[in-house]
Design an enzyme around this catalytic site. Structure first.
Site, PDB file in Angstrom:
ATOM      1  CE  LYS B 118      -3.855  -2.388   0.248  1.00  0.00           C
ATOM      2  NZ  LYS B 118      -3.457  -3.473  -0.617  1.00  0.00           N
ATOM      3  CD  GLU B 202      -8.273   8.102   6.610  1.00  0.00           C
ATOM      4  OE1 GLU B 202      -7.245   7.402   6.561  1.00  0.00           O
ATOM      5  OE2 GLU B 202      -9.412   7.626   6.776  1.00  0.00           O
ATOM      6  CG  HIS B 237     -14.620  -4.382   7.183  1.00  0.00           C
ATOM      7  ND1 HIS B 237     -14.741  -3.090   6.742  1.00  0.00           N
ATOM      8  CD2 HIS B 237     -14.398  -4.313   8.519  1.00  0.00           C
ATOM      9  CE1 HIS B 237     -14.572  -2.272   7.773  1.00  0.00           C
ATOM     10  NE2 HIS B 237     -14.379  -2.991   8.864  1.00  0.00           N
ATOM     11  NE  ARG B 294     -10.450 -10.984  -5.309  1.00  0.00           N
ATOM     12  CZ  ARG B 294     -10.270 -10.152  -4.266  1.00  0.00           C
ATOM     13  NH1 ARG B 294      -9.060  -9.957  -3.784  1.00  0.00           N
ATOM     14  NH2 ARG B 294     -11.286  -9.522  -3.739  1.00  0.00           N
TER      15      ARG B 294
END
Lengths: 170, 499
Positions: B118, B202, B237, B294
């Site tokens: 990341k 954030e 999630h 994928r």
């Protein structure tokens, strides 16, 4: 006439069934209804009563019935002397037979025979489908027996830990 | 350009079945692998060739790179399709496949590695102008520095614990005068929850939706996007319902997101099928989250509205061919919804429910597709993901698709184990879902205290009585007395019509 008690979760239903010619009569917790049915295919039943028609899917094994009504699923268990509603607790008052409702692997045993446990205390952790599930004590008591160890592959509905209520036998 | 004639499918369950079916249609020989727990699995039944790879534990079978490469060599395959999960996003595996002289049906190993990292990929994408959630990962700043940072990001802001998770040490701040006390509170909470008081700031995303863009890239530098999928309905999630188009996007916004996704693909030289995930806020801003390198679980809804086959396209690209269509050839037709059918008990906190499926009856009809890994008599093993199948419907518009899905779910019969089907029906019938108010907070906001209707209807008992009566080889005659059934078809044994 046939009489059965079915357990669904925490609810109990006393059911008697009888017939008058082609008409069946069922009494559920005192409510009496006439009905007829047709088996249209393995596991598929058309049930007619009071001017209604319902399609119900049923399968069963060893006193356990799986039912789908086209919106909800129900698992009914025939009440027998040995096991009660959840299958986890024997009918015997004050004794908890801890079982897993699904097969899996024992990850951790949190108690030993002779341990005093509080209601809600974790007893054993079983991993199934990449999730860990902890099974807890139903009441304050003493661990009487531990029948599984970490790493064991276990089947559903097999006793893993047995807990006896504190007050029992005193 | 290498023509692929034989493919090993390094997966199990519904996705292995999906891939095997595509291979059959293409006239490519399929090789399935299976563990002890999957001897009778559907992918094993359907594949042209099968190979046993070990005990049920994934590490000793489906995740064992060496074993899978050995099988590929032994069976002399040209390529390996990894499906999703297991080894699909493992760059070492992709490299091992290539090192064995085989084709990996997926992106290049260095692409998987880069996008899996990341921090490294973040910088590359920022340089390419891809919008990321504004914020600073810096911790331990002075109160003045935090204040400056918050001004720069713009209110509302979210304060997050660096060691965080589970909402601990998190605070939403809407105005500058509340910042100082919120930071101090978050620090205290983080300290007591994680033993570490570090927090960072954030941008707070209001009414977030999870919207992702399907992309394809080939080795000739062609890139296309196949529009969006909205996957905001998530439980812990885990996506459970996906749809396309998203109710939140205008045509312009859709194209803007599609172009951004293509920019991401170009930046890393993406080959094969992939998904660029974004968080989308109520003002129409979108922020890059990550790339899934994928084929995805929810790929069928894109196939339904674009009339393309993504697995076949992956194979086409892996052979070295250009993508078989152009961006301007693509349109979104109608609306598609997918529900994931899981072996879990929604009445008992979604506890897994593996075990023997006594009976399955799948819905069918116009616009209904079932991608499944199960059948009547199959024993769902306790070792793997609880996903059993996916139900996908297509409708001319969202409301037709939604109603079609509800009817299809009602006619999806799985007896012997518990599934989340009743829970899915209730989500689809929820007024906020009907309105398209699908935010990632949908489940905590609307389904937290979900309980099925209580009480068992009378016809359930009628049917159970009927079932017991009809399954015993005894029937009740007109006069109420029981007698043996003497139907010759019940005693004839195996028979067939010879003429």
């Amino acid at each position: 006439m046939k009489e059965t008690t079915y357990v669904y979760g925490k609810e109990e239903y006393r059911v008697t069934s009888d017939s008058e010619g082609n008409i069946r009569i069922i009494t559920v917790n005192g409510k009496r209804v006439k009905f007829s049915y047709r088996k249209v295919q393995e596991h598929v039943f058309l049930v007619e009563f009071e001017g209604r028609k319902e399609t119900v899917y049923v399968a069963g094994e060893r006193g356990k019935f799986y039912v789908w009504t086209g919106k909800r699923g129900y698992i009914l268990e025939e009440k027998s002397e040995e096991y009660s509603a959840s299958g986890a607790v024997k009918k015997e008052e004050g004794v908890q037979y801890v079982t897993s409702p699904m097969p899996g692997k024992v990850v951790k045993v949190l108690v030993r025979p002779g341990d005093r446990v509080k209601e809600g205390q974790g007893l054993i952790i079983v991993e199934s489908m990449k999730m860990e599930n902890e099974f807890t004590a139903d009441f304050d008591g003493i661990v009487k027996e531990v029948k599984a160890s970490p790493g064991d592959q276990i089947d559903a509905d097999v006793p893993l830990v047995i807990v006896e209520a504190e007050s029992r036998g005193e | 350009m290498a023509r692929i004639k034989k493919v090993l499918v390094a997966n199990r369950g519904e996705i292995a079945v999906r891939i095997i079916k595509a291979l059959k249609e293409l006239g490519i020989t399929s090789v399935a692998v299976y563990s002890d727990a999957d001897r009778d699995a559907l992918h094993v039944i359907l594949a042209d060739e099968v190979e046993y790879i070990g005990p049920p534990e994934p590490l000793k079978s489906y995740l064992d790179i060496e074993k899978i490469i050995d099988v590929a060599r032994k069976r002399d395959v040209d390529a390996i399709h990894p499906g999703y999960g297991f080894l699909a996003e493992n760059p070492e595996f992709a490299q091992a496949v290539i090192d064995a002289g085989l084709i990996f049906i997926g992106p290049r190993p260095e692409t998987i590695r880069l996008l899996g990292n990341k921090v490294e990929s973040r910088q590359k994408l920022v340089d390419a102008g891809v919008p990321l959630i504004p914020g600073m990962l810096a911790t331990g700043l002075s109160m003045e520095e935090y204040k400056k940072e918050a001004e720069k990001i713009g209110y509302p802001v979210m304060i997050k614990a660096a060691a965080g998770g589970g909402g601990k040490g998190m605070r939403i701040v809407y105005s500058p005068d509340k910042l100082e006390s919120a930071i101090q509170a978050a620090q205290r909470e983080a300290k007591s929850a994680f033993g570490d008081e570090s927090v960072y700031i954030e941008k707070y995303i209001e009414n977030p939706r999870h919207i992702e863009i399907q992309i394809l890239g080939d080795r000739h530098g062609n890139y296309v996007h196949l529009f969006e999928r909205e996957c905001s309905i998530q439980r812990r999630h885990q996506k459970i319902i996906e749809e396309t188009p998203s109710t939140a996007l205008t045509h312009e916004k859709r194209m803007e997101m599609g172009e951004t996704a293509i920019r991401v693909a170009k930046t890393v030289g993406y080959e094969s099928a992939g998904t660029v995930e974004f968080l989308f806020d109520k003002y129409g801003n979108f922020y890059f989250l990550e790339v899934n390198t994928r084929i995805q679980v929810e790929h069928p809804i894109t196939e339904m509205v674009t009339c393309r086959d993504l697995v076949k396209e992956q194979i086409n690209i892996a052979e070295g061919n250009p993508i078989s269509f152009k961006q301007e050839d693509l349109r979104q037709h109608g609306h598609a919804i997918e529900c994931r059918i899981y072996a879990e008990d929604p009445e008992k906190d979604f506890m897994p429910s593996p075990g023997k499926i006594i009976f399955v009856s799948e819905p069918s009809g116009p616009g209904i597709r079932v991608d499944t890994g199960i059948y009547s008599g199959f024993e769902v093993p306790p070792y793997y993901d609880p996903i059993l199948s996916k139900l996908i419907v297509w409708g001319r518009d969202r409301e037709e698709a939604r109603r079609r899905m509800i009817e299809a779910l009602k006619n999806y019969v799985v007896l012997g184990i518990k599934t989340n089907i009743p829970y899915l029906i209730d989500i689809l019938e929820h007024p906020e879902f009907v309105k398209g108010n699908t935010f990632t907070t949908f489940i905590p906001d609307h389904m937290q205290n979900w309980k099925p209707e209580t009480g068992v209807p009378l016809h359930v008992f009628m049917a159970v009585e009927a079932f017991q009566e009809s399954s015993s080889p005894v029937s009740v005659s007109q006069d109420g007395r029981k007698k043996r059934i003497s139907d010759p078809w019940l005693t004839v044994g195996n028979w067939r019509i010879v003429k």
